[in-house]
Design a protein around this motif. Structure first.
Motif, PDB file in Angstrom:
ATOM      1  N   ARG A  63       0.828  -1.209   0.000  1.00  0.00           N
ATOM      2  CA  ARG A  63       0.000   0.000   0.000  1.00  0.00           C
ATOM      3  C   ARG A  63       0.862   1.259   0.000  1.00  0.00           C
ATOM      4  NH1 ARG A  63      -2.722   3.721   3.397  1.00  0.00           N
ATOM      5  NH2 ARG A  63      -1.402   3.180   5.162  1.00  0.00           N
ATOM      6  N   LEU A  64       1.936   1.217   0.830  1.00  0.00           N
ATOM      7  CA  LEU A  64       2.779   2.413   0.937  1.00  0.00           C
ATOM      8  C   LEU A  64       3.752   2.526  -0.232  1.00  0.00           C
ATOM      9  CD1 LEU A  64       3.566   2.360   4.779  1.00  0.00           C
ATOM     10  CD2 LEU A  64       1.859   3.731   3.584  1.00  0.00           C
ATOM     11  N   GLY A  65       3.921   1.438  -0.945  1.00  0.00           N
ATOM     12  CA  GLY A  65       4.820   1.471  -2.100  1.00  0.00           C
ATOM     13  C   GLY A  65       6.289   1.588  -1.729  1.00  0.00           C
ATOM     14  N   VAL A  66       6.678   0.997  -0.603  1.00  0.00           N
ATOM     15  CA  VAL A  66       8.090   1.061  -0.201  1.00  0.00           C
ATOM     16  C   VAL A  66       8.907   0.056  -1.015  1.00  0.00           C
ATOM     17  CG1 VAL A  66       7.484   1.797   2.120  1.00  0.00           C
ATOM     18  CG2 VAL A  66       7.792  -0.647   1.666  1.00  0.00           C
ATOM     19  N   LYS A  67      10.251   0.180  -0.914  1.00  0.00           N
ATOM     20  CA  LYS A  67      11.097  -0.758  -1.663  1.00  0.00           C
ATOM     21  C   LYS A  67      11.381  -2.018  -0.851  1.00  0.00           C
ATOM     22  CE  LYS A  67      13.459   2.526  -4.671  1.00  0.00           C
ATOM     23  NZ  LYS A  67      14.654   3.357  -4.762  1.00  0.00           N
ATOM     24  N   TYR A  68      11.598  -1.855   0.431  1.00  0.00           N
ATOM     25  CA  TYR A  68      11.817  -3.033   1.281  1.00  0.00           C
ATOM     26  C   TYR A  68      11.513  -2.697   2.735  1.00  0.00           C
ATOM     27  CZ  TYR A  68      16.518  -1.164   2.384  1.00  0.00           C
ATOM     28  OH  TYR A  68      17.558  -0.383   2.795  1.00  0.00           O
ATOM     29  N   ILE A  69      11.692  -3.697   3.606  1.00  0.00           N
ATOM     30  CA  ILE A  69      11.289  -3.515   5.002  1.00  0.00           C
ATOM     31  C   ILE A  69      12.479  -3.769   5.932  1.00  0.00           C
ATOM     32  CG2 ILE A  69       9.557  -4.189   6.728  1.00  0.00           C
ATOM     33  CD1 ILE A  69       8.118  -5.690   4.388  1.00  0.00           C
ATOM     34  N   ILE A  70      12.600  -2.923   6.947  1.00  0.00           N
ATOM     35  CA  ILE A  70      13.569  -3.216   8.014  1.00  0.00           C
ATOM     36  C   ILE A  70      12.758  -3.540   9.264  1.00  0.00           C
ATOM     37  CG2 ILE A  70      15.411  -2.310   9.493  1.00  0.00           C
ATOM     38  CD1 ILE A  70      16.382  -0.579   7.288  1.00  0.00           C
ATOM     39  N   HIS A 116       2.643 -15.549   2.419  1.00  0.00           N
ATOM     40  CA  HIS A 116       2.149 -14.390   1.676  1.00  0.00           C
ATOM     41  C   HIS A 116       3.080 -13.946   0.545  1.00  0.00           C
ATOM     42  CE1 HIS A 116      -0.980 -14.178   4.627  1.00  0.00           C
ATOM     43  NE2 HIS A 116      -0.134 -14.004   5.608  1.00  0.00           N
ATOM     44  N   GLY A 117       4.146 -14.715   0.314  1.00  0.00           N
ATOM     45  CA  GLY A 117       5.068 -14.368  -0.756  1.00  0.00           C
ATOM     46  C   GLY A 117       4.541 -14.890  -2.088  1.00  0.00           C
ATOM     47  N   PRO A 118       5.239 -14.688  -3.197  1.00  0.00           N
ATOM     48  CA  PRO A 118       6.484 -13.914  -3.224  1.00  0.00           C
ATOM     49  C   PRO A 118       6.180 -12.416  -3.195  1.00  0.00           C
ATOM     50  CG  PRO A 118       5.932 -14.693  -5.430  1.00  0.00           C
ATOM     51  CD  PRO A 118       4.878 -15.252  -4.504  1.00  0.00           C
ATOM     52  N   ALA A 119       7.030 -11.684  -2.485  1.00  0.00           N
ATOM     53  CA  ALA A 119       6.820 -10.239  -2.389  1.00  0.00           C
ATOM     54  C   ALA A 119       7.503  -9.580  -3.585  1.00  0.00           C
ATOM     55  CB  ALA A 119       7.374  -9.721  -1.070  1.00  0.00           C
ATOM     56  N   ASP A 120       7.018  -9.902  -4.772  1.00  0.00           N
ATOM     57  CA  ASP A 120       7.712  -9.417  -5.966  1.00  0.00           C
ATOM     58  C   ASP A 120       7.444  -7.945  -6.264  1.00  0.00           C
ATOM     59  OD1 ASP A 120       5.130  -9.929  -6.525  1.00  0.00           O
ATOM     60  OD2 ASP A 120       5.503 -11.545  -7.965  1.00  0.00           O
ATOM     61  N   PHE A 121       6.584  -7.327  -5.468  1.00  0.00           N
ATOM     62  CA  PHE A 121       6.373  -5.877  -5.613  1.00  0.00           C
ATOM     63  C   PHE A 121       7.437  -5.094  -4.824  1.00  0.00           C
ATOM     64  CE2 PHE A 121       3.971  -7.724  -2.206  1.00  0.00           C
ATOM     65  CZ  PHE A 121       4.214  -6.904  -1.126  1.00  0.00           C
ATOM     66  N   LEU A 122       8.267  -5.828  -4.053  1.00  0.00           N
ATOM     67  CA  LEU A 122       9.349  -5.183  -3.298  1.00  0.00           C
ATOM     68  C   LEU A 122      10.682  -5.446  -4.003  1.00  0.00           C
ATOM     69  CD1 LEU A 122       8.304  -6.198   0.344  1.00  0.00           C
ATOM     70  CD2 LEU A 122       8.097  -3.933  -0.686  1.00  0.00           C
ATOM     71  N   GLU A 123      11.723  -4.741  -3.544  1.00  0.00           N
ATOM     72  CA  GLU A 123      13.043  -4.944  -4.144  1.00  0.00           C
ATOM     73  C   GLU A 123      13.976  -5.599  -3.138  1.00  0.00           C
ATOM     74  OE1 GLU A 123      14.464  -1.154  -5.565  1.00  0.00           O
ATOM     75  OE2 GLU A 123      12.630  -0.810  -6.713  1.00  0.00           O
ATOM     76  N   VAL A 124      15.014  -6.247  -3.632  1.00  0.00           N
ATOM     77  CA  VAL A 124      16.016  -6.830  -2.738  1.00  0.00           C
ATOM     78  C   VAL A 124      16.634  -5.682  -1.927  1.00  0.00           C
ATOM     79  CG1 VAL A 124      18.188  -8.115  -2.587  1.00  0.00           C
ATOM     80  CG2 VAL A 124      16.505  -8.700  -4.348  1.00  0.00           C
ATOM     81  N   PRO A 125      16.667  -5.821  -0.582  1.00  0.00           N
ATOM     82  CA  PRO A 125      17.156  -4.699   0.228  1.00  0.00           C
ATOM     83  C   PRO A 125      18.600  -4.300  -0.095  1.00  0.00           C
ATOM     84  CG  PRO A 125      16.041  -6.329   1.604  1.00  0.00           C
ATOM     85  CD  PRO A 125      16.169  -6.929   0.250  1.00  0.00           C
ATOM     86  N   VAL A 126      18.802  -3.016  -0.297  1.00  0.00           N
ATOM     87  CA  VAL A 126      20.141  -2.460  -0.512  1.00  0.00           C
ATOM     88  C   VAL A 126      20.306  -1.307   0.465  1.00  0.00           C
ATOM     89  CG1 VAL A 126      21.673  -1.300  -2.143  1.00  0.00           C
ATOM     90  CG2 VAL A 126      20.012  -2.971  -2.988  1.00  0.00           C
ATOM     91  N   SER A 127      21.384  -1.329   1.223  1.00  0.00           N
ATOM     92  CA  SER A 127      21.584  -0.228   2.166  1.00  0.00           C
ATOM     93  C   SER A 127      21.859   1.053   1.397  1.00  0.00           C
ATOM     94  CB  SER A 127      22.747  -0.535   3.111  1.00  0.00           C
ATOM     95  OG  SER A 127      23.074   0.622   3.841  1.00  0.00           O
ATOM     96  N   THR A 179      25.448  -1.976   0.283  1.00  0.00           N
ATOM     97  CA  THR A 179      25.445  -3.433   0.482  1.00  0.00           C
ATOM     98  C   THR A 179      24.103  -4.029   0.051  1.00  0.00           C
ATOM     99  OG1 THR A 179      26.944  -3.212   2.332  1.00  0.00           O
ATOM    100  CG2 THR A 179      25.688  -5.272   2.214  1.00  0.00           C
ATOM    101  N   VAL A 180      24.176  -5.104  -0.729  1.00  0.00           N
ATOM    102  CA  VAL A 180      22.962  -5.803  -1.134  1.00  0.00           C
ATOM    103  C   VAL A 180      22.748  -6.962  -0.157  1.00  0.00           C
ATOM    104  CG1 VAL A 180      21.797  -7.040  -2.992  1.00  0.00           C
ATOM    105  CG2 VAL A 180      23.459  -5.242  -3.534  1.00  0.00           C
ATOM    106  N   PHE A 181      21.577  -7.002   0.453  1.00  0.00           N
ATOM    107  CA  PHE A 181      21.309  -8.073   1.421  1.00  0.00           C
ATOM    108  C   PHE A 181      20.714  -9.287   0.696  1.00  0.00           C
ATOM    109  CE2 PHE A 181      21.600  -4.262   3.984  1.00  0.00           C
ATOM    110  CZ  PHE A 181      22.360  -4.693   5.053  1.00  0.00           C
ATOM    111  N   GLU A 182      21.636 -10.060   0.114  1.00  0.00           N
ATOM    112  CA  GLU A 182      21.244 -11.231  -0.670  1.00  0.00           C
ATOM    113  C   GLU A 182      20.455 -12.244   0.173  1.00  0.00           C
ATOM    114  OE1 GLU A 182      21.921 -11.998  -3.877  1.00  0.00           O
ATOM    115  OE2 GLU A 182      23.270 -10.364  -4.440  1.00  0.00           O
TER     116      GLU A 182
END
Lengths: 181, 539
Positions: free
Chosen positions: B318-325, B344-355, B360-363
């Motif tokens: 809903r908020l359209g964020v890229k990822y969650i901490i 509830h996955g895949p959360a394909d509307f989100l992106e792989v977290p990058v700091s 850093t990409v959180f693979e």
């Protein structure tokens, strides 16, 4: 304390402490695997460790004839454990009185000598004193269980009450002001 | 040459103790003594959650008001789960009673009660499985370790499945990898089929279902609480941080257990998040809807856990964020790391977290798209992105308690340690067999941190407290750090009882105290408004 009585106690100290530990652990009749007695690692078996070191500490002080306030921390360690283990107060504290029987048995024939007998009476009075101290500690532990419950509630709600102006802390300055009077 | 076998001496052989317990474990019913069990689930909460058999009842009563025909409800429930979960079927079948798990449970260690041995706790359920689902049990009955399901058995399940904190320490030692936590989880699911939950779980789960978080905080209470933390932060640092709520288009959504929003010492950890994110200039938002990271539904049933978890991805979408901490929590991470993606996955509307700070990409979170605050902070520290003054924590001698779920459940072992070492000059580990994968539970996990069972909690936490006592005596440790909201709520009582003088803190609170913020005034107190050593303040 009588010198001879003391010598016998010193000589038999390790037997007495072993027997005392057995007697305490007998109050866990479900522990049929002997875990509490046999597991020697102090972190894998905190009960066994607390009891065996506690017992040695208390006996050491009693044998030396020192003031038993020296052994209070050991006594406290044991009672803290007993106070939260589903025992009735009598059962939790019985181990202290059982020491009397253990010492009498350890003295064997010598108990007949009047000199030893007198010293034994004196020693047993010390155990009675120990029991009274233990009683204080036990009650303190039980009271603390209830205090912990209220403290926890306070930690959970204090900020909220403060925010709603239902509770406030007295600023430190006011304390200082009082002190100066 | 073969090694010499040492034969026991005759004296040793004769020392066998032939005494057996007065009654067999199957014939020893449970006694319910006050202080050792939690209150039963309330009618209103089961109604809210739509769970079976809502009614007022008390575990101390003889009659638990269980509906007629409950036996077949339970047996059907077992059959359903055997077909649904292969792990459950395997765990029921393969245990060889080697005993490796027996003395690893904190409740067993602190009570000597054999039904707290993980092997026997599982056997409480396994014996019924045998009777109704295996040939040997059907024909040989007790000889094959099988028993009838009756009310005493049901009460015994309730007592012992709510004496297991699902910490999984035993499973670390099981050569077959039997996960007792899963047996307990199934056991609790079965109990819930006939309305047998505890109040401390059903209450928060119902609140979470209605309001979005366990404490039942409504949106204005959440923003209000955070605003008052913002005021406190300004008093301490001279800097006004500016959190946003439900902001669409933010890069990151932040979710934490609601315990951090209310109650000490959780709020100080929360202040820590606010300060660190402000200092980094992070583009993040809080949500008053996805306002709970924890999940007490997980201690009820798979279905309840799934329902309570739904809001996290839904709100991120809903908020359209890229990822969650996510904030510092224990079981929350077992749910997010191991269940959320399946539910509830895949959360394909989100992106792989990058700091955004270090790149850093959180693979490791490629699929869930949600990372733990400790991973995020440890990465910042590794890249030297935080200006830290660890001397502000010099009055603390810190040890670290690995919370069961992040350590055993997701392997988060080194990140919190790296953080603590960067923000504190005095850090001491507890003994090897009490930390990391072998960590001892706080004794209050999996919804058992009620207050009516305080005595039981003090028992369950004794092995943990005993290890803290060791470092307290050896190194003068006075602060127990952790990354779990239940720990922060439960450990203060445990420390007060076993190790008075040892405080409890979240790791991010330590970070925030050491964090030198741009343009801050000289700090004289820490986040708890206690004087910083040598800095004046109220001195």
């Amino acid at each position: 304390m009588d010198i001879k009585f003391n010598e016998i106690l010193k000589e038999k100290k390790s037997d007495i402490s072993k027997r005392w530990l057995e007697v305490i652990l007998a109050s866990y009749p479900n522990d049929k695997s002997g875990f509490l007695m046999n597991q020697q690692d102090r972190f894998a078996n905190p009960i066994g460790y607390t009891f065996s070191t506690g017992i040695d500490g208390i006996l050491e002080v009693l044998v030396k004839g020192e003031d038993f306030s020296e052994s209070i921390s050991f006594l406290e360690d044991i009672i803290k454990v007993r106070a939260i283990q589903d025992f009735s107060p009598a059962k939790a504290m019985a181990f202290i009185f059982q020491l009397k029987t253990i010492v009498r048995e350890a003295l064997g024939k010598d108990i007949g000598q009047s000199q030893i007998n007198l010293a034994l009476l004196e020693f047993e009075s010390k155990i009675d004193d120990l029991a009274l101290t233990a009683f204080d500690i036990y009650v303190k532990c039980r009271e603390q269980i209830y205090e912990l419950r209220t403290d926890e509630l306070k930690r959970m709600t204090f900020t909220l009450l403060k925010k709603a102006n239902l509770m406030s802390e007295i600023p430190v300055q006011e304390f200082e002001h009082k002190d100066q009077k | 040459m073969a090694p010499k076998v040492k034969l026991p001496k005759p004296g040793e052989l004769s020392k066998i103790d032939f005494k057996t317990p007065a009654t067999d474990w199957m014939d020893t019913p449970v006694e319910f003594k006050p202080g050792t069990y939690c209150w039963g689930a309330k009618e209103k909460d089961l109604l809210t959650l739509g769970l079976p058999n809502p009614r007022q009842w008390s575990p101390a009563d003889e009659d638990w008001k269980i509906p007629e025909g409950w036996e077949s409800t339970i047996l059907d429930g077992i059959a359903e789960r055997l077909s649904k979960y292969r792990s459950f079927k395997i765990f029921m079948d393969i245990c060889v009673r080697c005993g490796a798990c027996a003395d690893k449970c904190h409740f067993y260690i602190a009570t000597g009660d054999p039904k707290n041995m993980p092997v026997l706790r599982a056997e409480l359920l396994r014996s019924v499985y045998k009777k109704y689902f295996t040939k040997s049990g059907k024909f040989l009955g007790r000889l094959a370790g099988a028993r009838e399901l009756n009310m005493d058995v049901l009460k015994e399940w309730w007592s012992y499945f709510f004496q297991c904190t699902e910490c999984r320490r035993c499973s670390v030692f099981c050569p077959y990898g039997i996960d007792q936590a899963e047996v307990t989880i199934i056991g609790r699911e079965l109990l819930n089929l006939v309305g047998l939950n505890i109040d401390w779980i059903a209450g928060p789960a119902a609140a979470c279902y209605m309001k979005g978080n366990h404490l039942g905080l409504e949106p204005h209470a959440i923003t209000g609480n955070i605003e008052s933390m913002v005021d406190d932060i300004e008093d301490i640092t001279g800097i006004r941080v500016n959190p946003t709520f439900n902001r669409k288009g933010a890069e990151i959504m932040f979710v934490t257990p609601s315990g951090d929003l209310l109650g000490e010492p959780g709020v100080y950890t929360c202040m820590g998040y606010l300060m660190m994110f402000h200092e980094l200039g992070l583009d993040y938002t809080w949500s008053t809807y996805a306002s709970e990271g924890g999940n007490f539904g997980f201690f009820t049933s798979n279905e309840t856990a799934k329902r309570l978890n739904y809001k996290i991805y839904a709100e991120a979408k809903r908020l359209g964020v890229k990822y969650i901490i996510g904030g510092e929590c224990g079981h929350m991470w077992r749910v997010l790391n191991q269940y959320m993606d399946t539910w509830h996955g895949p959360a394909d509307f989100l992106e792989v977290p990058v700091s955004p700070i270090t790149g850093t990409v959180f693979e490791n979170a490629k699929s869930t798209k949600m990372i733990h605050i400790s991973e995020f902070t440890a990465d910042l520290i590794k890249h030297n992105k935080l200006n830290l003054d660890p001397t502000r924590n010099d009055h603390l001698k810190v040890t670290f308690h690995d919370s069961c779920n992040p350590s055993r459940g997701m392997g988060l072992l080194d990140e919190p340690r790296e953080i603590i070492k960067a923000v504190c000059n005095n850090f001491y580990e507890m003994p090897e067999n009490t930390i990391r994968e072998k960590t001892f539970c706080c004794g209050s996990g999996s919804g058992l941190n009620a207050s009516e069972n305080m005595e039981q909690r003090m028992r369950g936490g004794f092995p943990r407290a005993n290890a803290v006592k060791y470092v307290k005596e050896k190194h003068g440790v006075n602060m127990l750090a952790n990354i779990c909201a239940v720990d922060r709520a439960a450990l203060p009582a445990l420390m007060d009882y076993w190790n008075p003088g040892v405080g409890v803190t979240g790791v991010t609170e330590l970070v925030a105290n050491a964090l030198v913020m741009k343009g801050e005034k000289e700090r004289t107190t820490n986040l708890r408004f206690e004087d910083l050593p040598g800095k004046g303040g109220n001195e």
